[in-house]
Scaffold this motif. Sequence first.
Motif, PDB file in Angstrom:
ATOM      1  N   VAL A  33     -25.060  -6.609  34.454  1.00 27.42           N
ATOM      2  CA  VAL A  33     -24.689  -7.925  33.958  1.00 27.42           C
ATOM      3  C   VAL A  33     -25.178  -8.006  32.520  1.00 27.42           C
ATOM      4  CG1 VAL A  33     -24.905 -10.402  34.231  1.00 27.42           C
ATOM      5  CG2 VAL A  33     -24.867  -8.960  36.234  1.00 27.42           C
ATOM      6  N   ALA A  34     -24.360  -8.562  31.655  1.00 28.27           N
ATOM      7  CA  ALA A  34     -24.706  -8.550  30.239  1.00 28.27           C
ATOM      8  C   ALA A  34     -24.317  -9.865  29.570  1.00 28.27           C
ATOM      9  CB  ALA A  34     -24.002  -7.387  29.536  1.00 28.27           C
ATOM     10  N   TRP A  35     -24.901 -10.054  28.409  1.00 23.72           N
ATOM     11  CA  TRP A  35     -24.535 -11.171  27.538  1.00 23.72           C
ATOM     12  C   TRP A  35     -24.018 -10.608  26.222  1.00 23.72           C
ATOM     13  CZ3 TRP A  35     -24.274 -16.269  28.716  1.00 23.72           C
ATOM     14  CH2 TRP A  35     -24.917 -16.707  29.873  1.00 23.72           C
ATOM     15  N   PHE A  36     -22.936 -11.186  25.757  1.00 23.74           N
ATOM     16  CA  PHE A  36     -22.366 -10.881  24.456  1.00 23.74           C
ATOM     17  C   PHE A  36     -22.239 -12.191  23.686  1.00 23.74           C
ATOM     18  CE2 PHE A  36     -20.711  -6.500  24.756  1.00 23.74           C
ATOM     19  CZ  PHE A  36     -20.892  -6.255  26.099  1.00 23.74           C
ATOM     20  N   ARG A  37     -22.015 -12.083  22.398  1.00 23.55           N
ATOM     21  CA  ARG A  37     -21.719 -13.266  21.602  1.00 23.55           C
ATOM     22  C   ARG A  37     -20.673 -12.920  20.565  1.00 23.55           C
ATOM     23  NH1 ARG A  37     -27.501 -13.898  18.391  1.00 23.55           N
ATOM     24  NH2 ARG A  37     -27.257 -12.090  17.009  1.00 23.55           N
ATOM     25  N   ASN A  86     -32.178 -18.783  15.119  1.00 23.50           N
ATOM     26  CA  ASN A  86     -31.852 -19.005  13.718  1.00 23.50           C
ATOM     27  C   ASN A  86     -30.352 -19.198  13.583  1.00 23.50           C
ATOM     28  OD1 ASN A  86     -30.651 -16.267  13.316  1.00 23.50           O
ATOM     29  ND2 ASN A  86     -32.763 -15.625  13.710  1.00 23.50           N
ATOM     30  N   VAL A  87     -29.935 -19.603  12.398  1.00 24.54           N
ATOM     31  CA  VAL A  87     -28.521 -19.960  12.212  1.00 24.54           C
ATOM     32  C   VAL A  87     -27.596 -18.775  12.484  1.00 24.54           C
ATOM     33  CG1 VAL A  87     -28.987 -21.884  10.658  1.00 24.54           C
ATOM     34  CG2 VAL A  87     -28.705 -19.562   9.722  1.00 24.54           C
ATOM     35  N   GLU A  88     -28.110 -17.556  12.308  1.00 24.27           N
ATOM     36  CA  GLU A  88     -27.291 -16.374  12.575  1.00 24.27           C
ATOM     37  C   GLU A  88     -27.023 -16.171  14.055  1.00 24.27           C
ATOM     38  OE1 GLU A  88     -28.750 -16.348   8.686  1.00 24.27           O
ATOM     39  OE2 GLU A  88     -30.022 -16.234  10.475  1.00 24.27           O
ATOM     40  N   ASP A  89     -27.712 -16.903  14.903  1.00 26.49           N
ATOM     41  CA  ASP A  89     -27.465 -16.827  16.344  1.00 26.49           C
ATOM     42  C   ASP A  89     -26.321 -17.737  16.783  1.00 26.49           C
ATOM     43  OD1 ASP A  89     -31.007 -16.694  16.695  1.00 26.49           O
ATOM     44  OD2 ASP A  89     -29.622 -14.998  16.927  1.00 26.49           O
ATOM     45  N   THR A  90     -25.787 -18.519  15.861  1.00 24.53           N
ATOM     46  CA  THR A  90     -24.666 -19.399  16.191  1.00 24.53           C
ATOM     47  C   THR A  90     -23.444 -18.571  16.563  1.00 24.53           C
ATOM     48  OG1 THR A  90     -25.435 -21.184  14.747  1.00 24.53           O
ATOM     49  CG2 THR A  90     -23.082 -21.134  15.271  1.00 24.53           C
ATOM     50  N   ALA A  91     -22.921 -18.831  17.756  1.00 25.70           N
ATOM     51  CA  ALA A  91     -21.777 -18.059  18.257  1.00 25.70           C
ATOM     52  C   ALA A  91     -21.361 -18.626  19.611  1.00 25.70           C
ATOM     53  CB  ALA A  91     -22.143 -16.585  18.412  1.00 25.70           C
ATOM     54  N   VAL A  92     -20.246 -18.141  20.102  1.00 23.76           N
ATOM     55  CA  VAL A  92     -19.875 -18.372  21.495  1.00 23.76           C
ATOM     56  C   VAL A  92     -20.483 -17.239  22.313  1.00 23.76           C
ATOM     57  CG1 VAL A  92     -17.997 -18.610  23.147  1.00 23.76           C
ATOM     58  CG2 VAL A  92     -17.748 -19.541  20.834  1.00 23.76           C
ATOM     59  N   TYR A  93     -21.192 -17.583  23.348  1.00 20.62           N
ATOM     60  CA  TYR A  93     -21.885 -16.605  24.173  1.00 20.62           C
ATOM     61  C   TYR A  93     -21.130 -16.399  25.484  1.00 20.62           C
ATOM     62  CZ  TYR A  93     -25.895 -16.526  21.061  1.00 20.62           C
ATOM     63  OH  TYR A  93     -26.723 -16.337  19.968  1.00 20.62           O
ATOM     64  N   PHE A  94     -20.974 -15.136  25.867  1.00 20.70           N
ATOM     65  CA  PHE A  94     -20.234 -14.764  27.069  1.00 20.70           C
ATOM     66  C   PHE A  94     -21.121 -13.939  27.989  1.00 20.70           C
ATOM     67  CE2 PHE A  94     -15.990 -15.863  25.554  1.00 20.70           C
ATOM     68  CZ  PHE A  94     -16.133 -15.787  24.168  1.00 20.70           C
ATOM     69  N   CYS A  95     -20.981 -14.129  29.286  1.00 27.72           N
ATOM     70  CA  CYS A  95     -21.597 -13.207  30.222  1.00 27.72           C
ATOM     71  C   CYS A  95     -20.504 -12.298  30.790  1.00 27.72           C
ATOM     72  CB  CYS A  95     -22.348 -13.918  31.333  1.00 27.72           C
ATOM     73  SG  CYS A  95     -21.379 -15.072  32.334  1.00 27.72           S
ATOM     74  N   ALA A  96     -20.920 -11.098  31.161  1.00 24.98           N
ATOM     75  CA  ALA A  96     -19.977 -10.096  31.632  1.00 24.98           C
ATOM     76  C   ALA A  96     -20.632  -9.244  32.717  1.00 24.98           C
ATOM     77  CB  ALA A  96     -19.511  -9.212  30.479  1.00 24.98           C
ATOM     78  N   ALA A  97     -19.808  -8.600  33.525  1.00 26.82           N
ATOM     79  CA  ALA A  97     -20.339  -7.766  34.599  1.00 26.82           C
ATOM     80  C   ALA A  97     -19.505  -6.497  34.735  1.00 26.82           C
ATOM     81  CB  ALA A  97     -20.345  -8.530  35.926  1.00 26.82           C
ATOM     82  N   SER A  98     -20.158  -5.463  35.197  1.00 25.17           N
ATOM     83  CA  SER A  98     -19.481  -4.193  35.432  1.00 25.17           C
ATOM     84  C   SER A  98     -19.951  -3.603  36.752  1.00 25.17           C
ATOM     85  CB  SER A  98     -19.772  -3.223  34.293  1.00 25.17           C
ATOM     86  OG  SER A  98     -19.204  -1.950  34.572  1.00 25.17           O
ATOM     87  N   GLN A  99     -19.026  -2.945  37.445  1.00 26.20           N
ATOM     88  CA  GLN A  99     -19.344  -2.289  38.715  1.00 26.20           C
ATOM     89  C   GLN A  99     -19.304  -0.781  38.581  1.00 26.20           C
ATOM     90  OE1 GLN A  99     -16.591  -4.112  41.513  1.00 26.20           O
ATOM     91  NE2 GLN A  99     -17.951  -5.869  41.793  1.00 26.20           N
ATOM     92  N   ILE A 100     -19.292  -0.306  37.348  1.00 23.93           N
ATOM     93  CA  ILE A 100     -19.204   1.130  37.099  1.00 23.93           C
ATOM     94  C   ILE A 100     -20.545   1.625  36.597  1.00 23.93           C
ATOM     95  CG2 ILE A 100     -18.066   2.921  35.746  1.00 23.93           C
ATOM     96  CD1 ILE A 100     -15.634   1.052  35.581  1.00 23.93           C
ATOM     97  N   VAL A 101     -21.100   2.604  37.283  1.00 26.62           N
ATOM     98  CA  VAL A 101     -22.382   3.182  36.887  1.00 26.62           C
ATOM     99  C   VAL A 101     -22.157   4.140  35.726  1.00 26.62           C
ATOM    100  CG1 VAL A 101     -24.357   4.555  37.638  1.00 26.62           C
ATOM    101  CG2 VAL A 101     -23.228   2.988  39.245  1.00 26.62           C
ATOM    102  N   ARG A 102     -22.996   4.020  34.725  1.00 28.00           N
ATOM    103  CA  ARG A 102     -22.870   4.884  33.539  1.00 28.00           C
ATOM    104  C   ARG A 102     -24.212   5.521  33.222  1.00 28.00           C
ATOM    105  NH1 ARG A 102     -17.881   3.717  31.385  1.00 28.00           N
ATOM    106  NH2 ARG A 102     -17.005   1.717  32.059  1.00 28.00           N
ATOM    107  N   ILE A 103     -24.151   6.576  32.426  1.00 27.23           N
ATOM    108  CA  ILE A 103     -25.361   7.303  32.062  1.00 27.23           C
ATOM    109  C   ILE A 103     -26.281   6.415  31.227  1.00 27.23           C
ATOM    110  CG2 ILE A 103     -26.272   9.256  30.760  1.00 27.23           C
ATOM    111  CD1 ILE A 103     -23.716  10.761  31.504  1.00 27.23           C
ATOM    112  N   GLU A 104     -25.684   5.646  30.311  1.00 18.59           N
ATOM    113  CA  GLU A 104     -26.456   4.753  29.465  1.00 18.59           C
ATOM    114  C   GLU A 104     -25.994   3.316  29.696  1.00 18.59           C
ATOM    115  OE1 GLU A 104     -27.152   7.715  25.620  1.00 18.59           O
ATOM    116  OE2 GLU A 104     -25.747   6.041  25.508  1.00 18.59           O
TER     117      GLU A 104
END
Length: 125
Positions: A33-37, A86-104
């Motif tokens: 599970v991850a967060w992007f912006r 800080n002001v540079e953190d201003t953004a639309v934030y999204f959560c995401a999920a993956s069911q695929i196992v990866r090396i990294e």
Amino acid sequence: VQLQASGGGLVQAGGSLRLSCAASGRLFSTYYVAWFRQAPGKEREFIAASTWHSGITYYADSVKGRFTISRDSGEDTVSLHMFALNVEDTAVYFCAASQIVRIEFPRSPQFYEYWGQGTQVTVSS
């Protein structure tokens, strides 16, 4: 898997905010599970990720030490605690999920199959 992000808002620089991502569906198959912006005119940026079952975390350098990703105990919710904003953190934030196992830890949006709607975070100076 369905994801619902919430918790965005307006905060002053130096303040803190907590975002939540409520997950439902076939969660037992979820691995990351991850967060992007995404700020206006910019590409979607990886912020933080966690393994769903074991809670191993990974952070982008830009937020390391200021943001914390965690799965709420007993809940199918992943939180993003944000401090020293800080002001540079201003953004639309999204959560995401993956069911695929990866090396990294996957840090590119293309590696996530499921997305929640965004929640706006605005940091004022």
